[in-house]
Design a protein around this motif. Structure first.
Motif, PDB file in Angstrom:
ATOM      1  N   ALA A  58      22.313  10.665   6.514  1.00  0.00           N
ATOM      2  CA  ALA A  58      22.373  11.417   5.258  1.00  0.00           C
ATOM      3  C   ALA A  58      23.696  11.164   4.551  1.00  0.00           C
ATOM      4  CB  ALA A  58      22.195  12.909   5.533  1.00  0.00           C
ATOM      5  N   SER A  59      24.771  11.064   5.310  1.00  0.00           N
ATOM      6  CA  SER A  59      26.080  10.775   4.733  1.00  0.00           C
ATOM      7  C   SER A  59      26.098   9.396   4.087  1.00  0.00           C
ATOM      8  CB  SER A  59      27.152  10.869   5.823  1.00  0.00           C
ATOM      9  OG  SER A  59      28.407  10.506   5.320  1.00  0.00           O
ATOM     10  N   GLU A  60      25.497   8.413   4.755  1.00  0.00           N
ATOM     11  CA  GLU A  60      25.448   7.057   4.191  1.00  0.00           C
ATOM     12  C   GLU A  60      24.630   7.027   2.894  1.00  0.00           C
ATOM     13  OE1 GLU A  60      23.893   4.513   7.228  1.00  0.00           O
ATOM     14  OE2 GLU A  60      25.572   4.903   8.576  1.00  0.00           O
ATOM     15  N   GLN A  61      23.490   7.727   2.912  1.00  0.00           N
ATOM     16  CA  GLN A  61      22.641   7.749   1.710  1.00  0.00           C
ATOM     17  C   GLN A  61      23.346   8.471   0.567  1.00  0.00           C
ATOM     18  OE1 GLN A  61      19.630   6.195   1.242  1.00  0.00           O
ATOM     19  NE2 GLN A  61      19.914   6.794  -0.877  1.00  0.00           N
ATOM     20  N   LEU A  62      24.016   9.564   0.876  1.00  0.00           N
ATOM     21  CA  LEU A  62      24.754  10.291  -0.156  1.00  0.00           C
ATOM     22  C   LEU A  62      25.885   9.435  -0.709  1.00  0.00           C
ATOM     23  CD1 LEU A  62      24.998  12.953  -1.695  1.00  0.00           C
ATOM     24  CD2 LEU A  62      26.519  13.759   0.121  1.00  0.00           C
ATOM     25  N   GLY A  98      26.940  17.225  -1.619  1.00  0.00           N
ATOM     26  CA  GLY A  98      25.485  17.260  -1.770  1.00  0.00           C
ATOM     27  C   GLY A  98      25.035  18.247  -2.827  1.00  0.00           C
ATOM     28  N   ASN A  99      25.682  19.396  -2.871  1.00  0.00           N
ATOM     29  CA  ASN A  99      25.346  20.401  -3.890  1.00  0.00           C
ATOM     30  C   ASN A  99      25.668  19.896  -5.295  1.00  0.00           C
ATOM     31  OD1 ASN A  99      24.441  22.189  -1.958  1.00  0.00           O
ATOM     32  ND2 ASN A  99      26.379  23.301  -1.837  1.00  0.00           N
ATOM     33  N   ILE A 100      26.757  19.145  -5.428  1.00  0.00           N
ATOM     34  CA  ILE A 100      27.120  18.582  -6.738  1.00  0.00           C
ATOM     35  C   ILE A 100      26.142  17.481  -7.127  1.00  0.00           C
ATOM     36  CG2 ILE A 100      28.867  17.216  -7.950  1.00  0.00           C
ATOM     37  CD1 ILE A 100      30.983  18.751  -6.265  1.00  0.00           C
ATOM     38  N   MET A 101      25.779  16.635  -6.156  1.00  0.00           N
ATOM     39  CA  MET A 101      24.963  15.461  -6.455  1.00  0.00           C
ATOM     40  C   MET A 101      23.462  15.745  -6.539  1.00  0.00           C
ATOM     41  SD  MET A 101      26.818  12.896  -7.093  1.00  0.00           S
ATOM     42  CE  MET A 101      25.552  11.647  -7.055  1.00  0.00           C
ATOM     43  N   GLN A 102      22.996  16.842  -5.966  1.00  0.00           N
ATOM     44  CA  GLN A 102      21.554  17.092  -5.938  1.00  0.00           C
ATOM     45  C   GLN A 102      20.903  17.077  -7.323  1.00  0.00           C
ATOM     46  OE1 GLN A 102      20.367  20.773  -4.134  1.00  0.00           O
ATOM     47  NE2 GLN A 102      18.212  20.185  -4.079  1.00  0.00           N
ATOM     48  N   ILE A 105      20.943  13.434  -8.642  1.00  0.00           N
ATOM     49  CA  ILE A 105      19.985  12.565  -7.947  1.00  0.00           C
ATOM     50  C   ILE A 105      18.564  12.893  -8.383  1.00  0.00           C
ATOM     51  CG2 ILE A 105      19.030  12.007  -5.671  1.00  0.00           C
ATOM     52  CD1 ILE A 105      21.898  12.426  -4.553  1.00  0.00           C
ATOM     53  N   MET A 106      18.246  14.173  -8.512  1.00  0.00           N
ATOM     54  CA  MET A 106      16.901  14.565  -8.945  1.00  0.00           C
ATOM     55  C   MET A 106      16.615  14.072 -10.362  1.00  0.00           C
ATOM     56  SD  MET A 106      15.461  15.884  -6.390  1.00  0.00           S
ATOM     57  CE  MET A 106      13.996  16.434  -7.190  1.00  0.00           C
ATOM     58  N   GLU A 107      17.591  14.169 -11.229  1.00  0.00           N
ATOM     59  CA  GLU A 107      17.429  13.678 -12.605  1.00  0.00           C
ATOM     60  C   GLU A 107      17.176  12.169 -12.605  1.00  0.00           C
ATOM     61  OE1 GLU A 107      20.398  12.999 -16.337  1.00  0.00           O
ATOM     62  OE2 GLU A 107      20.509  14.944 -15.349  1.00  0.00           O
ATOM     63  N   ASP A 108      17.936  11.435 -11.791  1.00  0.00           N
ATOM     64  CA  ASP A 108      17.747   9.990 -11.695  1.00  0.00           C
ATOM     65  C   ASP A 108      16.365   9.659 -11.126  1.00  0.00           C
ATOM     66  OD1 ASP A 108      18.760   7.194 -11.707  1.00  0.00           O
ATOM     67  OD2 ASP A 108      18.513   7.418  -9.524  1.00  0.00           O
TER      68      ASP A 108
END
Length: 148
Positions: A58-62, A98-102, A105-108
């Protein structure tokens, strides 16, 4: 003499009954602790698998998503790490990022899904350009599409 033998037999049979009921109770306790032990081992196994495999992946994917969508943000969070630490060993930073990027990522993801859907719709429209009028002209009155 017979009376004494009967008394001894009754005492022994009562002891046997008590031992059988005690064994039944102990069997229930043994099953209870076996189930509890199995649940504890399953929990430990899942925790180990999560820490060893899931969190690093998960860290690598993030990291890949963050570097692709917000390049400077990953370096900002790496600066918060101590010496010898990684994002996989700091779940608090991983969760914060993850909270910042969620939402990003969902928009993308939604944008790429909509683009693929639009491409598929355009492709199917150009691949099979049958007009609705032509489809209605070929329709049988009896509703049977198969002609013998």
């Amino acid at each position: 003499m017979m009376n004494i033998a009967n008394s001894i037999f009754l005492l022994l049979s009562e002891d046997v009954d008590a031992m059988v009921s005690a064994n039944a109770a102990l069997e229930g306790v043994r099953i209870f602790f076996t189930v509890i032990g199995g649940l504890v081992l399953a929990f430990v196994g899942l925790t180990y698998a999560t820490v060893t495999f899931i969190i690093p992946k998960a860290s690598e994917q993030l990291e890949r998503d963050t570097k692709r969508l917000r390049p400077g943000l990953w370096e900002e969070f790496e600066a918060k790490l101590g010496k010898g630490e990684t994002m996989a060993t700091r779940p608090d930073l991983l969760q914060e990022l993850g909270n910042i990027m969620q939402p990003i990522i969902m928009e993308d993801f939604e944008r790429s899904a909509n683009a693929k859907d639009a491409t598929a719709t355009a492709t199917s429209a150009t691949a099979n350009p049958v007009s609705k009028k032509r489809m209605l002209e070929n329709d049988d009155d009896d509703g049977n599409q198969w002609k013998d």
